[in-house]
Design an enzyme around this catalytic site. Structure first.
Site, PDB file in Angstrom:
ATOM      1  N   CYS A   1      56.698 -53.570 -30.940  1.00 19.35           N
ATOM      2  CA  CYS A   1      57.932 -53.285 -30.187  1.00 19.35           C
ATOM      3  C   CYS A   1      57.632 -52.907 -28.742  1.00 19.35           C
ATOM      4  CB  CYS A   1      58.711 -52.174 -30.870  1.00 19.35           C
ATOM      5  SG  CYS A   1      58.649 -52.304 -32.657  1.00 19.35           S
TER       6      CYS A   1
ATOM      7  N   HIS B 237      67.647 -54.029 -30.535  1.00 24.55           N
ATOM      8  CA  HIS B 237      66.189 -53.927 -30.493  1.00 24.55           C
ATOM      9  C   HIS B 237      65.536 -55.280 -30.790  1.00 24.55           C
ATOM     10  CE1 HIS B 237      62.241 -52.390 -30.691  1.00 24.55           C
ATOM     11  NE2 HIS B 237      62.229 -51.873 -31.899  1.00 24.55           N
TER      12      HIS B 237
END
Ligand SMILES: [Zn+2]
Lengths: 424, 146
Positions: free
Chosen positions: A92, A368
């Site tokens: 991420c 996200h």
């Protein structure tokens, strides 16, 4: 060591709308949308000929879309071939890492102008498939077969934090309520609805269906109800970030070239990156209520810039889960360990509080798209500091110093950036 | 005399199959690692095998309702969560494992600080040429038997 040899300016930034786009929009489409959005916010424009190199963040198009080798493909779409184009992977934190590499390439004198971006298209897989692909960012050898999932790892962190500091689920709910309120005002966010609005939606639906009307007396009661199911105790649905398709893009330039693109460049005054064990059980001295990689990255960024946490006016932290936002505020030095929950309760992290946190809505409402998340955070800080944040979202106090904090996995990678109005 | 096998992931798994928790101890600095590593996590000297007692306490845990595929295949789901735990072993290091032998749906049956002991859990990972299941063995934990 620990210094940039040349100043690096942020001269333009933009992002696609984050959301559930596949199959209507794929990476190729989202990336082009990000280019158009970034162009809009690059005052004097920018052309492919101006750009020396592409630094692309993408976690795993390999698993999500069976597409590797993405950097030259994305470079092609914005006219950069045959210039160098590379993809960076740090789960991420992929585009956070790409950003740092782009900054260093200008500071070193190798490049004058670069494009940094991130892209991820996750909805081609179903939820189980996405969960499986994301699990590749944890320790497959020793954690996966014990049943670890990403919510599970952060839930384990949360339980340890609850045990050590007396933090409660209600403390985490306050974070979700605040972030959903921010996301409502972000036209680029995946979910643009406050928690009270979500409650109202359920109430109306129940009435329509002739079911008993829910009687939640406030947001907290709703967040404790079956409408907010447990994912991994103590984390519930609204504690978790979203599965998202999206792209974000940034333009960086040397001091000499910056004014070709804008009269008001922002400056990358500090940047740092840290690493840690992939697995939670291997963290140094058994400490899991704090992330060492975040602390290391922040320390580098503070020391490079000469700034401290007290100088920061606004921050986008990596809130893949509510607990991650709380711990980040402690690890970045804003609050002592165990103290962030009280500050959140006092309202300090609200949009017009002392320290606005995640005005974009954060990963929980803005979305996200893992590889695009780090670049997306910088887009928000750029918009806020330049006064481009849409509508009510614009923070009213003057913003001289902005910070971003981007995590990979359960904290095995962290990137922290300090962006300033003035040259330091 | 049989030579001592090298410290590898596969050998660690072989020991688990034999129901032995084998970690590593550094002959130079005395540091202990679990899962074992060939290079000591403190000084990078070459470590040696060391058998663990299997006993430890729960350092942290979570009941997972939306599970990893490896667990949903075993029948766990939103109504029947499983518990993932990080256990601090009495020899020092911590390791991840599934907690079994408790009532997953009753959070009063497991807690941070709870004494547990190792158990050995198998997972079918594939089938061989003849169609027979091939298993992988992992460390898991259960309440200490009294
Ligand atoms: Zn040693």
């Amino acid at each position: 060591m620990g210094k940039l040899n040349r100043r690096v300016a942020l001269v333009g930034a933009g992002m696609s709308r984050f959301g559930v786009h596949y199959p209507k929009l794929r990476s190729i489409d989202l990336w082009q949308e990000a280019w158009l959005e970034a162009l809009k916010l690059t005052d004097k424009g920018i052309k492919p000929q101006d750009i020396d190199e592409l630094f692309l963040g993408n976690f795993t198009a390999d698993l999500f879309n069976h597409q590797g080798h993405m950097a030259p493909q994305m470079a092609n779409l914005i006219g950069l071939n045959p210039k160098p184009a590379s993809r960076f992977e740090g789960a991420c934190a992929s585009s956070g890492i790409a950003f740092r590499q782009g900054v260093m390439s200008i500071a070193s004198g190798v490049n004058d102008v670069v494009c940094v971006g991130g892209v991820e298209q996750m909805h081609e897989l179903n939820t189980e498939g996405v969960t499986g692909a994301l699990a590749a960012a944890a320790d497959t050898t020793y954690e996966y077969y014990a049943g670890a999932t990403f919510p599970g790892l952060y839930a384990a962190i949360a339980n340890a934090h609850f045990h050590k500091y007396g933090t409660t689920s209600k403390d985490l709910m306050r974070i979700a309520i605040k972030d959903y309120e921010n996301g409502k005002h972000n036209p680029f966010a995946q979910v643009q609805r406050t928690i009270p609005e979500v409650m109202e939606k359920y109430r109306k639906r129940a009435i329509q269906k002739g079911q008993p009307e829910p009687t939640w007396k406030d947001e907290f009661e709703f967040l404790e109800s079956s409408k907010n199911p447990l994912i991994a105790s103590p984390l519930r649905l609204y504690d978790c970030s979203l599965i998202t398709d999206g792209a974000a893009m940034l333009f960086l330039a040397s001091e000499e070239r910056a004014y070709d693109f804008t009269d008001n460049p922002l400056w990358i005054s500090g940047i740092g990156q840290g690493s840690d064990s992939l697995s939670l059980h291997d963290r140094k001295d058994g400490i899991i209520t704090s992330l060492r990689a975040t602390k290391a990255a922040a320390q580098q960024a503070y020391s490079m810039s000469g700034l401290s946490s007290k100088d920061v006016d606004i921050v986008e932290v990596h809130d893949c889960f509510t607990i991650a936002e709380l711990i980040a505020l402690e690890d970045l030095g804003f609050y002592a360990p165990g103290e962030a929950a009280k500050a959140i309760e006092r309202g300090e992290t609200k949009r017009n509080g002392k320290l606005p946190v995640n005005t974009s809505g954060g990963l929980k409402t803005k979305g996200h798209p893992v590889g695009a998340t780090g670049a997306g955070q910088i887009v928000e800080i750029f918009k806020q500091m330049r006064g481009y944040a849409e509508g009510e979202r614009q923070v009213k106090k003057p913003l001289k110093v902005g910070m971003t904090h981007n995590l990979g996995g359960s904290g095995a990678t962290a990137v922290v950036s300090l962006i300033t109005k003035e040259k330091i | 005399m049989a030579t001592t096998p090298m410290i590898t992931v596969q050998q660690y798994f072989e020991y688990l199959r034999e129901k032995k928790v084998m970690g590593a101890k550094c002959p130079k600095c005395g540091n202990i690692d679990l899962p074992p590593r060939r290079l000591c996590s403190e000084c990078l000297a070459e470590s040696e095998w060391m058998e663990f007692s299997g006993k430890g306490i729960i350092q942290t845990f979570t009941a997972i309702y939306v599970g990893a595929k490896v667990m949903t295949k075993k029948g766990y789901d939103r109504k029947h969560p499983y518990v993932f735990a990080v256990v601090k072993m009495e020899e020092g290091p911590s390791v991840s494992g599934q907690l079994v032998g408790i009532d997953e749906r009753d959070p009063n049956t497991y807690y941070i600080g709870m004494p547990v002991e190792a158990t050995f859990l198998k997972t079918e990972i594939r089938t061989d040429k003849e169609g027979n299941p091939v298993f992988r063995w992992d460390i898991g934990f259960q309440p200490v038997s009294t």
